[in-house]
Structure formats: structure tokens, C-alpha cells
Motif scaffolding. Sequence first.
Motif, mmCIF file in Angstrom:
data_model
loop_
_atom_site.group_PDB
_atom_site.id
_atom_site.type_symbol
_atom_site.label_atom_id
_atom_site.label_comp_id
_atom_site.label_asym_id
_atom_site.label_seq_id
_atom_site.Cartn_x
_atom_site.Cartn_y
_atom_site.Cartn_z
ATOM 1 N N THR A 190 0.956 -1.150 0.059
ATOM 2 C CA THR A 190 -0.116 -0.027 0.232
ATOM 3 C C THR A 190 0.708 1.463 0.239
ATOM 4 O O THR A 190 1.120 2.432 -0.489
ATOM 5 C CB THR A 190 -0.760 0.166 1.052
ATOM 6 O OG1 THR A 190 -0.204 -0.280 2.515
ATOM 7 C CG2 THR A 190 -1.746 -1.081 1.557
ATOM 8 N N GLN A 226 0.723 -0.034 -4.977
ATOM 9 C CA GLN A 226 0.248 1.313 -5.434
ATOM 10 C C GLN A 226 1.035 1.712 -6.000
ATOM 11 O O GLN A 226 2.040 1.880 -6.394
ATOM 12 C CB GLN A 226 -0.059 1.976 -3.921
ATOM 13 C CG GLN A 226 -0.460 3.396 -3.755
ATOM 14 C CD GLN A 226 0.001 4.659 -3.708
ATOM 15 O OE1 GLN A 226 1.769 4.290 -3.933
ATOM 16 N NE2 GLN A 226 -0.295 5.426 -4.056
ATOM 17 N N TYR A 246 -2.073 0.039 -9.074
ATOM 18 C CA TYR A 246 -3.243 0.471 -8.601
ATOM 19 C C TYR A 246 -2.967 2.297 -7.953
ATOM 20 O O TYR A 246 -1.797 3.078 -7.064
ATOM 21 C CB TYR A 246 -4.127 -0.146 -7.410
ATOM 22 C CG TYR A 246 -3.634 -0.354 -6.521
ATOM 23 C CD1 TYR A 246 -4.274 0.374 -4.716
ATOM 24 C CD2 TYR A 246 -2.789 -1.596 -5.812
ATOM 25 C CE1 TYR A 246 -4.013 0.522 -4.157
ATOM 26 C CE2 TYR A 246 -3.070 -1.856 -4.410
ATOM 27 C CZ TYR A 246 -2.995 -0.748 -3.481
ATOM 28 O OH TYR A 246 -2.678 -0.963 -2.497
ATOM 29 N N GLY A 247 -4.038 2.857 -7.939
ATOM 30 C CA GLY A 247 -4.295 4.255 -7.330
ATOM 31 C C GLY A 247 -5.072 5.005 -7.985
ATOM 32 O O GLY A 247 -5.427 4.362 -8.905
ATOM 33 N N LEU A 248 -4.539 6.170 -7.321
ATOM 34 C CA LEU A 248 -6.611 6.912 -7.471
ATOM 35 C C LEU A 248 -6.547 7.762 -9.065
ATOM 36 O O LEU A 248 -7.380 8.367 -9.354
ATOM 37 C CB LEU A 248 -6.175 8.407 -6.276
ATOM 38 C CG LEU A 248 -6.956 8.223 -4.727
ATOM 39 C CD1 LEU A 248 -6.653 9.184 -3.542
ATOM 40 C CD2 LEU A 248 -8.016 7.034 -4.725
ATOM 41 N N SER A 250 -3.751 5.932 -11.165
ATOM 42 C CA SER A 250 -3.130 5.794 -11.672
ATOM 43 C C SER A 250 -3.073 5.210 -12.988
ATOM 44 O O SER A 250 -4.411 5.156 -13.084
ATOM 45 C CB SER A 250 -3.396 3.483 -11.018
ATOM 46 O OG SER A 250 -2.650 2.917 -11.483
ATOM 47 N N HIS A 254 -7.835 1.733 -11.427
ATOM 48 C CA HIS A 254 -7.836 3.313 -10.340
ATOM 49 C C HIS A 254 -9.581 3.812 -10.462
ATOM 50 O O HIS A 254 -10.141 3.157 -10.675
ATOM 51 C CB HIS A 254 -7.324 4.205 -11.542
ATOM 52 C CG HIS A 254 -8.197 4.668 -12.634
ATOM 53 N ND1 HIS A 254 -8.249 3.737 -13.504
ATOM 54 C CD2 HIS A 254 -9.285 5.846 -13.114
ATOM 55 C CE1 HIS A 254 -8.528 3.806 -14.226
ATOM 56 N NE2 HIS A 254 -9.120 4.598 -14.469
ATOM 57 N N TYR A 269 -15.294 1.890 -9.561
ATOM 58 C CA TYR A 269 -13.730 0.996 -10.673
ATOM 59 C C TYR A 269 -13.813 0.760 -11.271
ATOM 60 O O TYR A 269 -14.554 0.893 -11.528
ATOM 61 C CB TYR A 269 -13.804 0.198 -8.694
ATOM 62 C CG TYR A 269 -12.952 -0.526 -8.988
ATOM 63 C CD1 TYR A 269 -12.003 -0.888 -8.459
ATOM 64 C CD2 TYR A 269 -12.969 -2.411 -10.187
ATOM 65 C CE1 TYR A 269 -11.121 -2.374 -8.682
ATOM 66 C CE2 TYR A 269 -11.810 -3.283 -10.318
ATOM 67 C CZ TYR A 269 -11.346 -3.141 -10.059
ATOM 68 O OH TYR A 269 -10.414 -4.207 -9.896
ATOM 69 N N HIS A 287 -7.486 8.020 0.631
ATOM 70 C CA HIS A 287 -7.005 7.189 1.176
ATOM 71 C C HIS A 287 -7.823 5.353 1.486
ATOM 72 O O HIS A 287 -7.351 4.369 1.520
ATOM 73 C CB HIS A 287 -5.724 7.286 2.590
ATOM 74 C CG HIS A 287 -6.792 7.744 3.796
ATOM 75 N ND1 HIS A 287 -7.508 8.579 3.968
ATOM 76 C CD2 HIS A 287 -6.768 6.705 5.040
ATOM 77 C CE1 HIS A 287 -8.100 8.215 5.222
ATOM 78 N NE2 HIS A 287 -7.497 7.195 5.987
ATOM 79 N N GLU A 290 -7.989 4.470 -2.098
ATOM 80 C CA GLU A 290 -7.491 4.111 -2.368
ATOM 81 C C GLU A 290 -6.947 2.374 -2.349
ATOM 82 O O GLU A 290 -6.714 1.623 -3.127
ATOM 83 C CB GLU A 290 -5.821 4.760 -2.068
ATOM 84 C CG GLU A 290 -5.314 3.776 -3.480
ATOM 85 C CD GLU A 290 -3.503 4.859 -3.724
ATOM 86 O OE1 GLU A 290 -3.640 5.899 -4.620
ATOM 87 O OE2 GLU A 290 -3.152 5.944 -2.193
ATOM 88 N N ASN A 291 -7.103 2.210 -0.914
ATOM 89 C CA ASN A 291 -7.207 1.064 -0.356
ATOM 90 C C ASN A 291 -8.276 0.046 -0.756
ATOM 91 O O ASN A 291 -8.270 -1.028 -1.272
ATOM 92 C CB ASN A 291 -7.493 0.901 1.213
ATOM 93 C CG ASN A 291 -6.223 1.573 2.061
ATOM 94 O OD1 ASN A 291 -4.814 1.815 1.355
ATOM 95 N ND2 ASN A 291 -6.875 2.139 3.434
ATOM 96 N N LEU A 293 -9.394 -0.042 -4.161
ATOM 97 C CA LEU A 293 -9.454 -0.308 -5.224
ATOM 98 C C LEU A 293 -8.217 -1.892 -4.858
ATOM 99 O O LEU A 293 -8.334 -2.369 -5.751
ATOM 100 C CB LEU A 293 -8.231 0.555 -5.986
ATOM 101 C CG LEU A 293 -8.959 1.903 -5.918
ATOM 102 C CD1 LEU A 293 -7.876 2.741 -6.807
ATOM 103 C CD2 LEU A 293 -10.242 2.085 -6.789
#
Length: 468
Positions: A190, A226, A246-248, A250, A254, A269, A287, A290-291, A293
Amino acid sequence: MMFKGIYKVYFLGIGGIGMSALARWFRHEGFPVAGYDKTPSPLTEELEKEGMVISFLDSTVEIPFDFTTNPEEVLVVWTPAIPKDSVLLNFFQAHYTLKKRSEVLGMITKEFHTIAVAGTHGKTSTSSLVAHLLKSAGKPVAAFLGGITQNYNSNLILPGKSKEPTLVVVEADEFDRSFLRLFPNEAVVTSADPDHLDIYGDEETILAGFRDFIKLLDKKGKLYIQTHAWYRLGENLGIAAGIREYGLRSSGIHAENIIAKPGVFLFDYIGPKMQIKGLELRIPGFHNVENALAAIAIAVDHGATEDQIRAGVKSFRGVKRRFEIHSAVPGHIYIDDYAHHPEEIKACLSSVRAMYPAQRLTVIFQPHLFTRTRDFAPGFSESLSLADEVVLLDIYPARELPISGVTSEMLVDGIKAKKKTLISKAQVMDYLKESRPEVLVTMGAGDIDRLVPGIAEWMNLRTKPEEA
């Protein structure tokens, strides 16, 4: 077979969040369980109700008799948090088989398909959500967690009866390099920010530790990483396992259309196998989106349907002390969080700002560890500056001795908040009654949690007309 010849288990430090999850697992498996901890807590009270014998006196006299007759049949699990001069530790070292918590957890993960969640922050929320989504989808899941989940009121989730093989979800703790004892089939990273420099020495060494953890994956494994963590660790990780970024923001997995509302974050998603619009996550925070995802991606890869994921995300109630909302009445908002690293504080306060942009934000922060305060002082000051009002408590020492010149006061000058002050824990309630915060956040990994019930009660009383 992994514990052949063992008939009883004793825990030194049984009240720890990771230790107690293991104790519960052994108890569930039919082993008599006993243990020692320094002080009673709500968690040790729960363990005693579940049938475990617990002592709070560091003396061999307190060891149950049936744990002393055949030492070779007793496994003693211990944590490095136990002082080296402990009477019990030295007695057990001389006569019994001792294993660290991480060793025992590693033995369990070797026997099952294991999903290990690593990261300097986000481990507990992510691993809890992974386990919840899989369980909601009907998968047999055993999860060893670093917090008490609101859905299950426990740090241990157990599988129901199923013909499918059990999936094990564990937190992969970087402290003391514990995560290198695990046997992961799938891994999540993460974050990989500098932390625990008292253990690792410098930033590059902790990054090397994460790379070593990732290399534990077998060739058929999967890594969910992440975006920023992948950048920090280097894109060439030298593994054959499949990598899912993955990431906000990404380019891989994302989120889109994120909407922050009080008590809920809405988002879409976007993944290679599935896209799900309008998800409702009732543990607020960018956050936490993001977790989610990473957790959703794992659930998708294990065959969860869109409807199962949508229902699982919506029903997840979070983990105690992770963005836990105790009062949601406008003008009387109270949130408690475990944040104890600058990046965690930044993530939490940024999300609170998005949820309540027009209200005065007060944060009460208890720094955790002298070394962490010293090593990241500028970062703490910068992150805390997101609040309008900052209240600093004394540093919680945990396992450390004081360091000359290292105090909470060293953070004050760098904090740009309109109001900042230093007080003791004993002064908190009087301070709050005078300042009457609109949005209050308490933060820290020490014993600040002891203040939470009283603050929550007071904040909720203020919502009544006669208390206004």
C-alpha cells in the motif's frame, strides 16, 4: 502437522493486537491458551471471556500448573515488546520452545493460500477490507488483522464450512522485518514511505526490506502495488509474479468520479477485468478509496461478482480507530484515527477537509516514539498545518527511553495553523469545553485512545438542546 507435539500455547504479551489474533486462532483450533500482559485492557477482558487464562504479574507463580508439567508440549509465543529482563521471558527461554509471533504466523501462512498486505500505512484497513469482500462473496477466509473490525468485532476472522480451500489474509508487518517470515501467494504493498528508522537505519534499507518481501512471492503469485510505492521501490522488482498497479490516479487500476460526502465517499472502480460505477464506501477518506481499489481487485481476481463487490463495499464498517466517526452531527463532528506518521496525518486531514470544507478543524495529536518524532519532525509539522487548531500532547514513548531535546514542543514552530498549543492528557477535556470545536480529530498510536470514550460522550451530549 505444523504444530505436531504441541498441546498448549502460552503468549508473552497476549494483549497485543497481533498476538491476541493468534491466541484466538489457537483457541479456535482447540488448544488451551494462557498468557501474560503488563496491564488489563478491554481486549484482555474479551480473551478471558473466551476461555483464556491471563496473568498481569511478571512471575512464574502465575503460570497455570498444567503449563508447567511438560514444557516440551508447550509452545511459548513472544513479542519483542517484552523487556529483556522479564522474569517470565528468561524462565521460558531456559526451559521451553519459544517462537516470535512473526515465526508462528509464518508457519500458518506456509500451509494456506496467503494474501499478505504490506505497507508503512494502510495495512489494517486494506487487509480488513480484502477479508470482508472475500467473505461477503462466500469465500472461506481466515484473517489475522492489526485492528478490531467493526463488522466482526474481532481481529480474527474465521472461515465457515466450505469445500473450497481456505484463503488466509494477513498483515505483513515491516517492523523488526517480521514480514520476511511469511509465505505469500499474493501480496499488496500500500505504501513504502520511510518509517521505523530505529530498526532500519535509513530510507534505502527499509525500501530494500520491502523488495525482499516482494521477492517471497512465487512465480504464479500476484503483486498489487500502489503507484507511488512502485515508483519508490523501482519498477524493476526482479519478480516473475504478475504485477497489478493501482492508485487514485494510476494508469492501471484506479478510481473515477470520487465524491466526498459526510460519512461516505462515492467512486467508480476502473479495472482491466471489471468496471463498477457508483460504489459507496462508508469509511470516508481518499486514502480509504485507494485501499478499496486493491481489495476490489483481489476480490475480482478470486471470482467475486459486481453485485457481491458492491454490497461488500457498502456494508464494510471499517476498523476501530481508523477514521472512526464517533459523532456526525454538524457542528459537533468527532473522528478518531490511529495516524502516527506524517503521510497518514496528511491523508486523514485532507479527507476531513474535503468532507467539512467550511467548518473549523481541530486536531489533538499524540506523537508516538521519540525516534519517529525526531526523524520526521518537519513532516509532522507540515501535515498538522492542514488543521485550523493543533493541540499537541506529550510523546508516547512505547518501547523507547527519552532522547534529550526530543519533545512535542519541537513541532510547534513548523506548524502553520492559526492556533497551536501544548497540553497534557489530563487537560484535554477542560481545553475542549473552552474551545468547543466544530470538527475534532484525535490522532496517535499511543494511549490517546483512553481519552476517546470520554470525548465521544461529551461531543454527543453537546448535540442535545440543553447542552448547547
